[in-house]
Write a protein that holds these residues in place. Sequence first.
Motif, PDB file in Angstrom:
ATOM      1  N   THR A  70     -16.361  -6.049   9.961  1.00 31.88           N
ATOM      2  CA  THR A  70     -14.950  -5.724  10.311  1.00 31.88           C
ATOM      3  C   THR A  70     -14.286  -4.934   9.138  1.00 31.88           C
ATOM      4  N   ALA A  71     -14.536  -5.607   7.802  1.00 30.94           N
ATOM      5  CA  ALA A  71     -13.788  -4.907   6.657  1.00 30.94           C
ATOM      6  C   ALA A  71     -14.044  -3.411   6.618  1.00 30.94           C
ATOM      7  N   LEU A  72     -15.455  -3.203   6.669  1.00 27.55           N
ATOM      8  CA  LEU A  72     -15.735  -1.795   6.910  1.00 27.55           C
ATOM      9  C   LEU A  72     -15.236  -1.080   7.811  1.00 27.55           C
ATOM     10  N   GLU A  73     -15.187  -1.528   9.193  1.00 30.82           N
ATOM     11  CA  GLU A  73     -14.809  -0.689  10.301  1.00 30.82           C
ATOM     12  C   GLU A  73     -13.117  -0.595  10.019  1.00 30.82           C
TER      13      GLU A  73
ATOM     14  N   LEU B 115      -1.477 -12.728  -3.353  1.00 32.20           N
ATOM     15  CA  LEU B 115      -1.390 -12.240  -4.611  1.00 32.20           C
ATOM     16  C   LEU B 115      -2.575 -11.816  -5.070  1.00 32.20           C
ATOM     17  N   GLY B 116      -3.603 -12.606  -5.148  1.00 33.01           N
ATOM     18  CA  GLY B 116      -4.949 -12.385  -5.775  1.00 33.01           C
ATOM     19  C   GLY B 116      -5.723 -11.383  -4.985  1.00 33.01           C
ATOM     20  N   THR B 117      -5.718 -11.422  -3.540  1.00 34.30           N
ATOM     21  CA  THR B 117      -6.273 -10.260  -2.924  1.00 34.30           C
ATOM     22  C   THR B 117      -5.676  -8.839  -3.136  1.00 34.30           C
ATOM     23  N   SER B 118      -4.333  -8.765  -3.209  1.00 33.97           N
ATOM     24  CA  SER B 118      -3.580  -7.725  -3.623  1.00 33.97           C
ATOM     25  C   SER B 118      -4.151  -6.984  -4.948  1.00 33.97           C
ATOM     26  N   GLN B 119      -4.362  -7.968  -5.703  1.00 35.64           N
ATOM     27  CA  GLN B 119      -4.678  -7.605  -7.149  1.00 35.64           C
ATOM     28  C   GLN B 119      -6.149  -7.041  -7.245  1.00 35.64           C
ATOM     29  N   ALA B 120      -7.099  -7.677  -6.523  1.00 34.92           N
ATOM     30  CA  ALA B 120      -8.547  -7.424  -6.570  1.00 34.92           C
ATOM     31  C   ALA B 120      -8.525  -5.947  -5.825  1.00 34.92           C
ATOM     32  N   ALA B 121      -7.788  -5.718  -4.792  1.00 36.47           N
ATOM     33  CA  ALA B 121      -7.821  -4.546  -4.114  1.00 36.47           C
ATOM     34  C   ALA B 121      -7.481  -3.365  -4.757  1.00 36.47           C
ATOM     35  N   LEU B 122      -6.229  -3.568  -5.391  1.00 34.99           N
ATOM     36  CA  LEU B 122      -5.665  -2.391  -6.194  1.00 34.99           C
ATOM     37  C   LEU B 122      -6.646  -2.323  -7.471  1.00 34.99           C
ATOM     38  N   ASP B 123      -6.985  -3.154  -8.034  1.00 31.60           N
ATOM     39  CA  ASP B 123      -7.845  -2.748  -9.294  1.00 31.60           C
ATOM     40  C   ASP B 123      -9.310  -2.292  -8.828  1.00 31.60           C
ATOM     41  N   TRP B 124      -9.658  -2.651  -7.732  1.00 34.59           N
ATOM     42  CA  TRP B 124     -11.022  -1.906  -7.344  1.00 34.59           C
ATOM     43  C   TRP B 124     -10.560  -0.555  -6.992  1.00 34.59           C
TER      44      TRP B 124
ATOM     45  N   LEU C 294     -18.191   7.259  -0.107  1.00 34.79           N
ATOM     46  CA  LEU C 294     -18.131   5.694  -0.525  1.00 34.79           C
ATOM     47  C   LEU C 294     -17.809   4.939   0.962  1.00 34.79           C
ATOM     48  N   HIS C 295     -18.569   4.132   0.994  1.00 36.49           N
ATOM     49  CA  HIS C 295     -17.948   3.149   2.281  1.00 36.49           C
ATOM     50  C   HIS C 295     -18.581   1.606   1.638  1.00 36.49           C
ATOM     51  N   GLU C 296     -17.871   0.900   1.332  1.00 34.91           N
ATOM     52  CA  GLU C 296     -18.528  -0.178   0.692  1.00 34.91           C
ATOM     53  C   GLU C 296     -17.353  -1.533   0.974  1.00 34.91           C
ATOM     54  N   ALA C 297     -17.971  -2.705   1.052  1.00 35.09           N
ATOM     55  CA  ALA C 297     -17.231  -3.791   1.022  1.00 35.09           C
ATOM     56  C   ALA C 297     -17.655  -4.761   0.187  1.00 35.09           C
ATOM     57  N   ARG C 298     -16.754  -5.810  -0.279  1.00 36.34           N
ATOM     58  CA  ARG C 298     -17.103  -6.737  -1.210  1.00 36.34           C
ATOM     59  C   ARG C 298     -16.304  -8.161  -0.673  1.00 36.34           C
TER      60      ARG C 298
END
Lengths: 413, 413
Positions: B332-335, B396-405, B379-383
């Motif tokens: 789902t994340a990839l789509e 908060l943690g999700t926003s930080q991880a997404a922005l840092d990636w 690039l088309h990746e999911a983590r």
Amino acid sequence: VIDKAVIISTGDELTEGRVTDVNSAVIAERLSALGVDIAAILKVGDDRTRLHWALGQGQELSDLIIGTGGLGPTANDLTAEVVAEFLGRKLHRDEDVARSLLRRFEARDLSGSVNNLKQARFPEGAVVISNVVGTAFGFRIAMDENKSLIWLSGIPREMVTMLSDTVIPWIVRMRTDAEPVSVYTAKIHGLTESKLADRLKSLSLSEGTKLSFRDNFPDLSLRLTVKGKRKRAATFESLKSQIKEILAPYIYAEGDETLEEVVGQLLLVKQKTLALAESCTGGYISHRITRVPGSSVYYCGGAVTYSNDAKIRYLGVHPHTLQEHGAVSRETALEMSAGIRERLTTSIGVSVTGIAGPSGGTAQKPVGTVWISIAGNDLHEARHFLFYGDRERVILGTSQAALDWLRMTLRDS
Amino acid sequence: VIDKAVIISTGDELTEGRVTDVNSAVIAERLSALGVDIAAILKVGDDRTRLHWALGQGQELSDLIIGTGGLGPTANDLTAEVVAEFLGRKLHRDEDVARSLLRRFEARDLSGSVNNLKQARFPEGAVVISNVVGTAFGFRIAMDENKSLIWLSGIPREMVTMLSDTVIPWIVRMRTDAEPVSVYTAKIHGLTESKLADRLKSLSLSEGTKLSFRDNFPDLSLRLTVKGKRKRAATFESLKSQIKEILAPYIYAEGDETLEEVVGQLLLVKQKTLALAESCTGGYISHRITRVPGSSVYYCGGAVTYSNDAKIRYLGVHPHTLQEHGAVSRETALEMSAGIRERLTTSIGVSVTGIAGPSGGTAQKPVGTVWISIAGNDLHEARHFLFYGDRERVILGTSQAALDWLRMTLRDS
């Protein structure tokens, strides 16, 4: 009787601003709720002279000092020693605490940490306050016939447990003869702080009655406190109902509730669903709605349409409308709210479009110009707002105005 | 020379614990970074006697008092008056401030609030500190030949602007003769505080050199301070480059920059555009991106797709994918990331889907489970991530991880 307290927080991390001190606010809130007046909150670093100063001031200003921090095993941890000096007592080792510490160190294979037995030393005459979470035991000691000192661990989790389990019950026992307190708080939208104060001028506030305001944009709140044994309940109820009558259209919440929680409750009760189309607020309204647990029941989602292209594709705004009236206009706002409502098939669609700044303003449409629109079953309306301040303030103010308008629409539906 | 300061925060909301005082920590941090020693932090309510006490103590303990709060228009706002009393000065009206206030009230059609002109009154001899954000102007005044007092708005956003624009530059000028201090700060993602401390254990810190950490989730920062006239520059540069080498992959910003500013700069420099598809973060990442002025150049918009229906309609996620793998899944994340990128025709699409809690978790997918995906040209990746803590912390943690990636992807592209 304990009527006045001074709170002391210690640690270099506080005076160097590396940590925001939450302990003192928690203690202040719990004590205020019991009717204890907080004369002052003092924060000092791990420094002998400054600790002495804080203790001296605390003793002078209050009946009770509650302190936190400096109970650890390192050389920086001075509390027990300085309190003993301050009161002219000796330090002695509490054998129960020493045994308890040794057991814990052994359990965690820290038997080398004999240094930590420092944490078993307390001023003579102190009553130990146990710490079930960590190794920093606290203590309570009389400063003189009428004044006491309590010291707790500086680690918030440990402090809260010690406060709830031991300190609060003790204060309640000590205050059986004290004056009870009634408190009413309300949150206001649509008035400035000075207009709010103006409107409440007519209230007659007697001795022991206090009205205070707090402007934490975009939240403005008022608090009524009534103390006393005689006539307190009657005075409180009378003032509270006067305030509610005077401010009826402006009060959006009572107590600790947030605007987004109130809106969420109304959506639940009225069984409505919501979708949002945001431009200048960039997702902030959506964030406010979704930070409420359980919001997925009434919130379906939304679109953040920063570009014109996104407004056309995601909301079905007509290119002609954007060309003719601009992205920040009544017409665009109306098409956005209808568009998001239709596309996500919700009961209500809310849209905002505006100029958050710092650039993008014109003479006709200065920074802070915002259109908000609500689309519902028999409602399709747009309103114009002009917010003052920087980008963040425009975003915060817009979110508040949109949510409060939604609240009133839901309430009256 | 200003060597020692006392910080005073005022307001009943502080002594009643209704608000955690962040102002004093921010001021303490900024002053400490300049090498100023904070003798104490005092908090008192809106009370004449206690304000006098705080001013007296501040004058005795320090060269500089920095206070906040009590500059509003209501009767509870006592600062200017009490400071004038304390220094034996009169209050006088500053006509420039009065005009500025009147202009602002007129612009907002608040001409009735003449009450607010109270905010134009300052102790005689005070230099006004302007407030571009709100109406509570501050002031600076000499207490005696060697001691000064500065007072700022109690509203954190306003205080920070006044502090940065006016107070810090003034203190720097006043401290030209003081021991110079070099400061390096870095913000870290991907290490806990204790792991960060571990990695830096090998640094040899001599006298006058200090390393401190601050964990303000989701931001973790470290600060290196080197004092002294001799060898300071060499020691500082050596330590700084060691730190940068050890922590290279974890440092996302230096100084005051925020992660969203760094990402915005990278998008600008690399000439890329961005679209976001958010589920569990509910618009918070979009809010972070758009609170940066000028973000409309690289950010086109996004979708907050809370319901499955919204994921299908707005992002083109296949109903089959949702049925087979669930909304919180790699597929789902990839789509989602490909869908938002295609629909808003941007260079990059970022998506997040997860379980923020408190409910919705299962044994296989506990609360805190999050999938983040980035879609780009090649690039088309999911983590997969698992965050601990409550709803707010997951967001908060999700926003930080997404922005840092996203930051690392942009940097390496």
